[in-house]
Design an enzyme around this catalytic site. Sequence first.
Site, PDB file in Angstrom:
ATOM      1  N   GLY A 233      19.797   3.323  53.884  1.00  0.00           N
ATOM      2  CA  GLY A 233      21.074   3.811  53.712  1.00  0.00           C
ATOM      3  C   GLY A 233      20.928   5.170  52.870  1.00  0.00           C
ATOM      4  N   GLU A 250      27.094   0.626  54.813  1.00  0.00           N
ATOM      5  CA  GLU A 250      27.001  -0.738  54.700  1.00  0.00           C
ATOM      6  C   GLU A 250      25.718  -1.253  54.407  1.00  0.00           C
ATOM      7  OE1 GLU A 250      29.813  -2.340  53.772  1.00  0.00           O
ATOM      8  OE2 GLU A 250      31.070  -0.730  54.671  1.00  0.00           O
ATOM      9  N   GLU A 385      17.170  -8.102  47.086  1.00  0.00           N
ATOM     10  CA  GLU A 385      17.711  -8.686  48.386  1.00  0.00           C
ATOM     11  C   GLU A 385      16.625  -9.228  49.030  1.00  0.00           C
ATOM     12  OE1 GLU A 385      19.553  -5.980  51.395  1.00  0.00           O
ATOM     13  OE2 GLU A 385      20.941  -7.798  51.721  1.00  0.00           O
TER      14      GLU A 385
END
Length: 495
Positions: A233, A250, A385
């Site tokens: 991103g 997102e 993550e």
Amino acid sequence: MPQKFQNFINGKWVDAKSGRTFENRNPANWDEVVGIFPKSGKEDVDEAVKAARAAFEKWRLMPAPKRGDIMRKVGDLLVAHKEELAREMTREMGKVLLETRGDVQEGIDTAYYASSEGRRLFGHTVPSELPNKFAMAIRVPIGVAGIITPWNFPMAIPTWKIFPAILSGNTVVFKPATDTPKTATTLIEILMEAGIPEGVVNIVHGGGSEVGNAITSHPDVDLISFTGSTLVGKQISKSSSDTLKRVSLELGGKNAQIVMDDADLDLALDGVLWGAFGTTGQRCTATSRLILHEKIYDKFMTMLVDRTKKLRLGDGLLQSTDVGPCVNESQRKTVASYVEIGQQEGATLVAGGADANGDGLSKGWFYQPTIFSDVKPTMRIAKEEIFGPVLSVIRAKDVEESIRILNDTIYGLSSSIYTRDVNKAFVAIRDIKAGITYVNVPTIGAEAHLPFGGVKQTGNGHREGGWTVYDFFTEWKAVYVDYSGKLQRAQIDNY
Ligand code: UN1
């Protein structure tokens, strides 16, 4: 011979200009090739953008309710093909059939929502400060949208983006993930069958560094909508900035479920098992941290470990399977490397922690559902993550501390609290920093007609879903109509 698939540009199925291809394999059985797809490059993207630009001039003039009629047909066709699409999706990315059916259903919901939005796309009329003058703000389409999607929701996420984009009158160049090109191809076939004119939606298969980059830096692409990692991103944000595109990102999550001492523990247990190990933990909304009140910590851990060990791994097409494989080799390696990190950091491994190699699992990217207890909020397994079946459990003494821990992350997508105390629930709703907060519901399972997106490094402030995504795919135009027959100077003649 495995089936060969093509790009779809300007209403025609075509190979990549270079003739190169890539294979897509079943993650539950890597001997099985799902299909061969074009490995495209910049020259293919150029063609697709040219087609989308040309188609835009006609498509933007079709009345929105008519575009909505086509979207209704798309929804009907998705209903008719739901089972076949779900099976295809399980074969190419591994999650269980129950979930791939849900993934298609999300596309169906989005199609019918888009269909009805064709008769809304509301603007505003407001009074003018001058007499005999009319003022309004209307939504207009923007142009060519570049749509770049991940493999974990191969139908839902492309539809969240493509359907509102085209309903609003934009045209599309779509690059699906290289792990899920088949579902994307079927979606295109359905769009064509429903009557989308040629050039309005184009698909270009291939990798991020070639196809993705060519789209995000293309001077004739106006919009980018991307779902994927925070790292990519940030790269997209840079590569699209020279042409000042409108960009919706997102990105990652490190979502937590809090369980208070007054919670219904059986309900909280069902919730965390579904949130952490559903989709093999490969959701941006997945429950990756569990924050337990110290009073129920030991009891809940016993319940959790017991149930986790009973989860059955396997091919997602089999009814007996609870948890499918990781999507590919590199994803499984990432999971394994975080499990090593967790052990080095001093967390206690209480379930899983290895590849799964039992019966029927030896040719798939299976990893055991894994739990670490005694995790400190400062550990990497509590911060980064992982995107796999790994849950980090943290102890807290009350609701305030739980919320502080939950918020201690660079991400802010989904969040959950289990409590029977309405006061605590509302404190959580007020103080949790996330785009989505669930009460007595796990962190996964957002519905298509509500805003979807996150705060902090989960995104750049846009929302998908519901009415909010139409703000991204349309431009506001202010319109003034003076019917006084004379020059009226705003801010001057009336004061
Ligand atoms: C994602 O993981 O990128 O809320 C999307 C959910 C699904 C969508 C997840 N409806 O879990």
